[in-house]
Design a protein around this motif. Structure first.
Motif, PDB file in Angstrom:
ATOM      1  N   MET A  52      50.551  51.907  64.156  1.00 39.07           N
ATOM      2  CA  MET A  52      50.118  50.553  64.532  1.00 39.07           C
ATOM      3  C   MET A  52      49.015  50.606  65.584  1.00 39.07           C
ATOM      4  O   MET A  52      48.066  49.841  65.564  1.00 39.07           O
ATOM      5  CB  MET A  52      51.340  49.775  65.049  1.00 39.07           C
ATOM      6  CG  MET A  52      51.029  48.336  65.395  1.00 39.07           C
ATOM      7  SD  MET A  52      50.526  47.397  63.952  1.00 39.07           S
ATOM      8  CE  MET A  52      50.167  45.825  64.676  1.00 39.07           C
ATOM      9  N   ARG A  54      45.728  51.271  64.067  1.00 40.85           N
ATOM     10  CA  ARG A  54      45.193  50.083  63.389  1.00 40.85           C
ATOM     11  C   ARG A  54      44.559  49.138  64.390  1.00 40.85           C
ATOM     12  O   ARG A  54      43.502  48.573  64.171  1.00 40.85           O
ATOM     13  CB  ARG A  54      46.314  49.367  62.620  1.00 40.85           C
ATOM     14  CG  ARG A  54      46.790  50.141  61.384  1.00 40.85           C
ATOM     15  CD  ARG A  54      47.941  49.423  60.723  1.00 40.85           C
ATOM     16  NE  ARG A  54      48.406  50.147  59.547  1.00 40.85           N
ATOM     17  CZ  ARG A  54      49.507  49.822  58.877  1.00 40.85           C
ATOM     18  NH1 ARG A  54      50.216  48.781  59.267  1.00 40.85           N
ATOM     19  NH2 ARG A  54      49.887  50.509  57.826  1.00 40.85           N
ATOM     20  N   TRP A  95      52.135  34.521  59.565  1.00 41.30           N
ATOM     21  CA  TRP A  95      51.286  35.714  59.532  1.00 41.30           C
ATOM     22  C   TRP A  95      51.673  36.587  58.343  1.00 41.30           C
ATOM     23  O   TRP A  95      52.853  36.734  58.028  1.00 41.30           O
ATOM     24  CB  TRP A  95      51.446  36.521  60.823  1.00 41.30           C
ATOM     25  CG  TRP A  95      50.965  35.814  62.046  1.00 41.30           C
ATOM     26  CD1 TRP A  95      51.707  35.087  62.927  1.00 41.30           C
ATOM     27  CD2 TRP A  95      49.621  35.771  62.540  1.00 41.30           C
ATOM     28  NE1 TRP A  95      50.920  34.584  63.942  1.00 41.30           N
ATOM     29  CE2 TRP A  95      49.622  34.993  63.728  1.00 41.30           C
ATOM     30  CE3 TRP A  95      48.411  36.305  62.105  1.00 41.30           C
ATOM     31  CZ2 TRP A  95      48.471  34.750  64.472  1.00 41.30           C
ATOM     32  CZ3 TRP A  95      47.263  36.058  62.841  1.00 41.30           C
ATOM     33  CH2 TRP A  95      47.294  35.292  64.009  1.00 41.30           C
ATOM     34  N   HIS A  96      50.651  37.165  57.692  1.00 41.05           N
ATOM     35  CA  HIS A  96      50.897  38.053  56.559  1.00 41.05           C
ATOM     36  C   HIS A  96      50.021  39.296  56.665  1.00 41.05           C
ATOM     37  O   HIS A  96      48.898  39.243  57.184  1.00 41.05           O
ATOM     38  CB  HIS A  96      50.594  37.338  55.242  1.00 41.05           C
ATOM     39  CG  HIS A  96      51.479  36.163  54.965  1.00 41.05           C
ATOM     40  ND1 HIS A  96      52.811  36.293  54.619  1.00 41.05           N
ATOM     41  CD2 HIS A  96      51.239  34.826  55.004  1.00 41.05           C
ATOM     42  CE1 HIS A  96      53.339  35.097  54.448  1.00 41.05           C
ATOM     43  NE2 HIS A  96      52.405  34.187  54.676  1.00 41.05           N
ATOM     44  N   GLU A  97      50.550  40.395  56.143  1.00 44.58           N
ATOM     45  CA  GLU A  97      49.744  41.621  56.079  1.00 44.58           C
ATOM     46  C   GLU A  97      48.572  41.388  55.135  1.00 44.58           C
ATOM     47  O   GLU A  97      48.721  40.758  54.083  1.00 44.58           O
ATOM     48  CB  GLU A  97      50.591  42.784  55.571  1.00 44.58           C
ATOM     49  CG  GLU A  97      49.825  44.100  55.519  1.00 44.58           C
ATOM     50  CD  GLU A  97      50.649  45.253  54.975  1.00 44.58           C
ATOM     51  OE1 GLU A  97      50.060  46.304  54.641  1.00 44.58           O
ATOM     52  OE2 GLU A  97      51.885  45.108  54.877  1.00 44.58           O
ATOM     53  N   GLY A  98      47.408  41.893  55.524  1.00 46.09           N
ATOM     54  CA  GLY A  98      46.242  41.653  54.685  1.00 46.09           C
ATOM     55  C   GLY A  98      45.149  42.682  54.842  1.00 46.09           C
ATOM     56  O   GLY A  98      45.272  43.649  55.600  1.00 46.09           O
ATOM     57  N   SER A  99      44.079  42.456  54.099  1.00 46.05           N
ATOM     58  CA  SER A  99      42.886  43.298  54.178  1.00 46.05           C
ATOM     59  C   SER A  99      41.663  42.405  54.069  1.00 46.05           C
ATOM     60  O   SER A  99      41.735  41.298  53.515  1.00 46.05           O
ATOM     61  CB  SER A  99      42.877  44.347  53.066  1.00 46.05           C
ATOM     62  OG  SER A  99      42.930  43.726  51.788  1.00 46.05           O
ATOM     63  N   GLY A 136      45.361  46.882  56.434  1.00 38.75           N
ATOM     64  CA  GLY A 136      46.569  47.046  57.220  1.00 38.75           C
ATOM     65  C   GLY A 136      46.622  46.182  58.458  1.00 38.75           C
ATOM     66  O   GLY A 136      47.208  46.560  59.464  1.00 38.75           O
ATOM     67  N   ILE A 137      46.006  44.988  58.391  1.00 45.39           N
ATOM     68  CA  ILE A 137      46.006  44.089  59.539  1.00 45.39           C
ATOM     69  C   ILE A 137      46.857  42.858  59.210  1.00 45.39           C
ATOM     70  O   ILE A 137      47.212  42.621  58.055  1.00 45.39           O
ATOM     71  CB  ILE A 137      44.576  43.659  59.932  1.00 45.39           C
ATOM     72  CG1 ILE A 137      43.846  43.020  58.754  1.00 45.39           C
ATOM     73  CG2 ILE A 137      43.797  44.845  60.471  1.00 45.39           C
ATOM     74  CD1 ILE A 137      42.455  42.521  59.077  1.00 45.39           C
ATOM     75  N   THR A 138      47.195  42.079  60.241  1.00 44.87           N
ATOM     76  CA  THR A 138      48.016  40.888  60.063  1.00 44.87           C
ATOM     77  C   THR A 138      47.154  39.657  60.310  1.00 44.87           C
ATOM     78  O   THR A 138      46.528  39.533  61.367  1.00 44.87           O
ATOM     79  CB  THR A 138      49.204  40.918  61.036  1.00 44.87           C
ATOM     80  OG1 THR A 138      49.936  42.137  60.835  1.00 44.87           O
ATOM     81  CG2 THR A 138      50.134  39.745  60.789  1.00 44.87           C
ATOM     82  N   THR A 184      46.003  38.797  51.065  1.00 45.36           N
ATOM     83  CA  THR A 184      47.259  38.813  51.812  1.00 45.36           C
ATOM     84  C   THR A 184      48.403  39.084  50.848  1.00 45.36           C
ATOM     85  O   THR A 184      48.272  38.906  49.629  1.00 45.36           O
ATOM     86  CB  THR A 184      47.521  37.480  52.534  1.00 45.36           C
ATOM     87  OG1 THR A 184      47.630  36.428  51.557  1.00 45.36           O
ATOM     88  CG2 THR A 184      46.398  37.146  53.499  1.00 45.36           C
ATOM     89  N   LYS A 185      49.537  39.503  51.423  1.00 49.53           N
ATOM     90  CA  LYS A 185      50.764  39.672  50.648  1.00 49.53           C
ATOM     91  C   LYS A 185      51.784  38.689  51.180  1.00 49.53           C
ATOM     92  O   LYS A 185      52.184  38.763  52.333  1.00 49.53           O
ATOM     93  CB  LYS A 185      51.278  41.106  50.766  1.00 49.53           C
ATOM     94  CG  LYS A 185      50.404  42.132  50.072  1.00 49.53           C
ATOM     95  CD  LYS A 185      50.996  43.524  50.196  1.00 49.53           C
ATOM     96  CE  LYS A 185      50.110  44.550  49.495  1.00 49.53           C
ATOM     97  NZ  LYS A 185      50.664  45.927  49.632  1.00 49.53           N
TER      98      LYS A 185
END
Length: 249
Positions: free
Chosen positions: A1, A4, A68-72, A92-94, A126-127
């Protein structure tokens, strides 16, 4: 983390040094800030803002999804990082997207939120509960459009279906003499569907009749699919389903 976060800070610092000379238009959030007396937080082209845009006396819905979601992220152009390397991507960011301020918020740490202004963004993903969602700058998808902001790509292919997000702003109407009305600016999230075919956008009002009209070359197959699967065309999932069916034929 930690790595990142360091990577994010490296990109932020590099972007801040890459100032351009073209004047950018104010976002709706900046306009609201001016109208409510908070001050002029100008959106200077070429400058990467590392802090959130403040909006005074503004309430309502600002986000496509407030969670918030994990995204690129994909940037419009490669940016120099420390060490001389260049990259147009962050992974790998939120993140979450503020439609009013037209900026992608990045959760760098628990109490530290940074932003990427829309002018730098080409797209981001996002996921959401394991389900991928893809968003793209409307001007990247349709360069000649007068629209601005972000749209979600619901289906890609011969007929690309996108959902364009925009803020709906209601100004204060408070009457001090009678003590009635609303003192705050109210923001609601609004959206429109567009179909993009051969690079040309067309606003789309979802209905069975409209779907069959735009898919006229496969009308019988599409109508059978709608009837057999009882697709009501009342949600993004319904529309995504039928457009994916058509685009795969």
């Amino acid at each position: 983390m930690l790595n990142r976060i360091k990577d994010v800070f490296s990109i932020l610092a590099a972007l801040a040094l890459s100032a351009g000379a073209v004047h950018a238009q104010f976002s709706d959030g900046t306009k609201v800030g001016i109208a409510t007396g908070k001050g002029l937080n100008t959106d200077r082209s070429g400058v990467f803002w590392s802090s959130l845009t403040e909006s005074s006396n503004v309430i309502g819905d600002f986000y496509i999804d407030s969670l918030w979601h994990e995204g690129s992220v994909k940037l419009n152009a490669p940016m120099a990082q420390f060490g001389g390397m260049e990259s147009d991507s962050l992974a790998g960011i939120t993140v979450r997207y503020n439609v009013l301020n037209d900026e992608l918020e990045v959760l760098a740490s628990k109490n530290d939120i940074r932003v990427i202004k829309a002018s730098y963004l080409k797209s981001f993903e996002t996921k959401n509960n394991g389900n991928p969602q893809r968003f793209i700058s409307i001007r990247s998808l349709i360069p000649s459009t007068g629209l601005k902001g972000i749209c979600e790509v619901l289906s890609s292919g011969k007929l690309t279906l996108v959902k364009h997000y925009k803020p709906k702003i209601t100004k204060p109407n408070y009457n001090p003499g009678f003590g009635t009305g609303q003192k705050s600016t109210i923001v609601r999230l609004d959206s429109d569907y567009y179909i993009v075919s051969n690079g040309k956008p067309e606003k789309f009002n979802a209905s069975k009749k409209a779907v069959l009209a735009v898919m006229g070359d496969k009308e019988k197959e599409v109508e059978a699919y709608l009837n057999e699967n009882k697709v009501g065309l009342k949600s993004d999932l319904d529309l995504k389903s039928v457009f994916n069916f058509y685009n795969k034929m």
